[in-house]
Scaffold this active site. Structure first.
Site, short mmCIF file in Angstrom:
data_model
loop_
_atom_site.label_atom_id
_atom_site.label_comp_id
_atom_site.label_asym_id
_atom_site.label_seq_id
_atom_site.Cartn_x
_atom_site.Cartn_y
_atom_site.Cartn_z
CE1 TYR A 113 7.66 7.23 -5.01
CE2 TYR A 113 6.47 6.09 -3.65
CZ TYR A 113 7.62 6.73 -4.41
OH TYR A 113 7.95 6.74 -3.08
CB THR A 119 -3.83 -1.85 -4.67
OG1 THR A 119 -2.46 -2.33 -3.85
CG2 THR A 119 -3.48 -0.84 -4.67
CE1 TYR A 165 1.04 0.97 -3.95
CE2 TYR A 165 -0.03 0.12 -2.73
CZ TYR A 165 0.75 0.51 -3.72
OH TYR A 165 -0.06 -0.83 -4.88
CE LYS A 216 -2.08 1.20 -8.13
NZ LYS A 216 -1.75 1.53 -9.39
CD1 TRP A 245 -0.22 -8.51 -0.58
CD2 TRP A 245 -0.01 -10.67 0.15
NE1 TRP A 245 -1.06 -8.93 0.14
CE2 TRP A 245 -0.26 -9.97 1.21
CE3 TRP A 245 0.82 -12.24 0.38
CZ2 TRP A 245 -0.78 -10.16 2.50
CZ3 TRP A 245 0.50 -12.32 1.99
CH2 TRP A 245 -0.50 -12.15 2.66
#
Length: 306
Positions: free
Chosen positions: A62, A102, A126, A130, A151
């Protein structure tokens, strides 16, 4: 580990598609919704047993950073619970799992590129979801590799590069945040690195030094404003738009989720353990822009001898 099926979650996501494209003769199966859905977790164990993979790459996530602030349950289902289910299966089956994570697990306040051992402190739902996925995977007992990246973009899908090009088709002046730093990463290069890791495991078996967290991002760093300017400079080679790009501060572009101001990643560990270093972000961007405009792109490899 014997060579076998690489199962890639993530459906039509840019990394999952890049992995399928780069796989060549490797047996690889890309799965996603509606058949493969982290929102229907009870169905996943049977699907995993039927696929009988030799290695799983979890590229599903997500990724709606701002929407996650008001839909934390969905973010946690995809980013924490889904990886936990995959990891539990991998632990039972004795197969490796590569979990893609991430740079947003960090708060961006270090002032220097983050290493794998730096404390995490996500600033939004978020990043927190993660990080919870990382923790679930590492606690599962599976042969797990967590790859944090940054990115990510490609010549297709939803990403900053295409958003900028589409915006430039509508206006000749853009405002882009200039006080957030990161490491732009081409999905093609990240896919090549993941497959190189999978090959290493298939050829030589699992080694304890493979377990844990690694950073895998494009070489060098820039700001969103610097990336935007580079996008249009490369696009101009193909007759693409060249709008004015005004630098603005994060405070001038408020969003529901707070982004880390400096999430640069130190990727030395990836090179030390696997002999891998992703290409410089500017070279990778040029190749991606070539693909966007249907120009031939030179072949590249993420494998760099050390």
């Amino acid at each position: 580990m014997k060579p076998g099926l690489i199962l890639v979650t993530g459906g039509r996501g840019q990394l999952a598609c890049a992995l399928e494209e780069a796989a060549g003769t490797r047996p690889l199966r890309r799965v996603g919704r509606p058949d493969w859905d982290f929102d229907r977790p009870d169905a996943l164990p049977a699907l995993l047993r039927a696929a009988a993979p030799a290695l799983i790459v979890n590229a599903a996530a997500y990724t709606a950073v701002d929407k996650a602030e008001s839909d934390a349950a969905a973010a946690l289902r995809a980013n924490r619970d889904g990886p936990r289910i995959l990891a539990e299966y991998c632990a039972q089956a004795g197969i490796p799992l590569i979990q893609v994570s991430t740079d947003y697990v960090f708060d961006g306040l270090k002032g220097a590129p983050y290493t794998e051992t730096d404390p995490t402190n996500p600033t939004g739902v978020y990043g927190a979801s993660k990080l919870a996925g990382e923790q679930a995977v590492l606690a599962s007992g599976a042969r797990a590799i967590v790859l944090r990246t940054s990115w990510v973009y490609a010549a297709s899908g939803k990403n900053f590069v295409l958003t900028m090009l589409n915006a430039a088709a509508r206006t000749d002046r853009l405002r882009v945040v200039a006080d957030q730093l990161g490491c732009p990463t081409a999905a093609q290069d990240l896919a090549a690195a993941i497959l190189a890791i999978a090959d290493r495991i298939a050829e030589g078996g699992w080694r304890n030094e493979y377990a844990g967290v690694f950073h895998a991002a494009g070489g060098g760093s820039t700001s969103w404003h610097g990336l935007a300017h580079a996008i249009f400079t490369q696009a101009a080679r193909h007759g693409g738009p060249m709008p004015a790009v005004d630098p603005i501060a994060t405070a001038d572009w408020p969003t529901p989720a707070r982004r880390p101001p400096d999430s640069r990643l130190n990727c030395n560990k990836l090179q030390q353990v696997f002999g891998l270093q992703l290409p410089d972000w500017q070279d990778a961007l040029a190749r991606t822009i070539d693909r966007v405009f249907f120009a031939p792109a030179p072949a590249s490899s993420s494998r760099v001898p050390v």
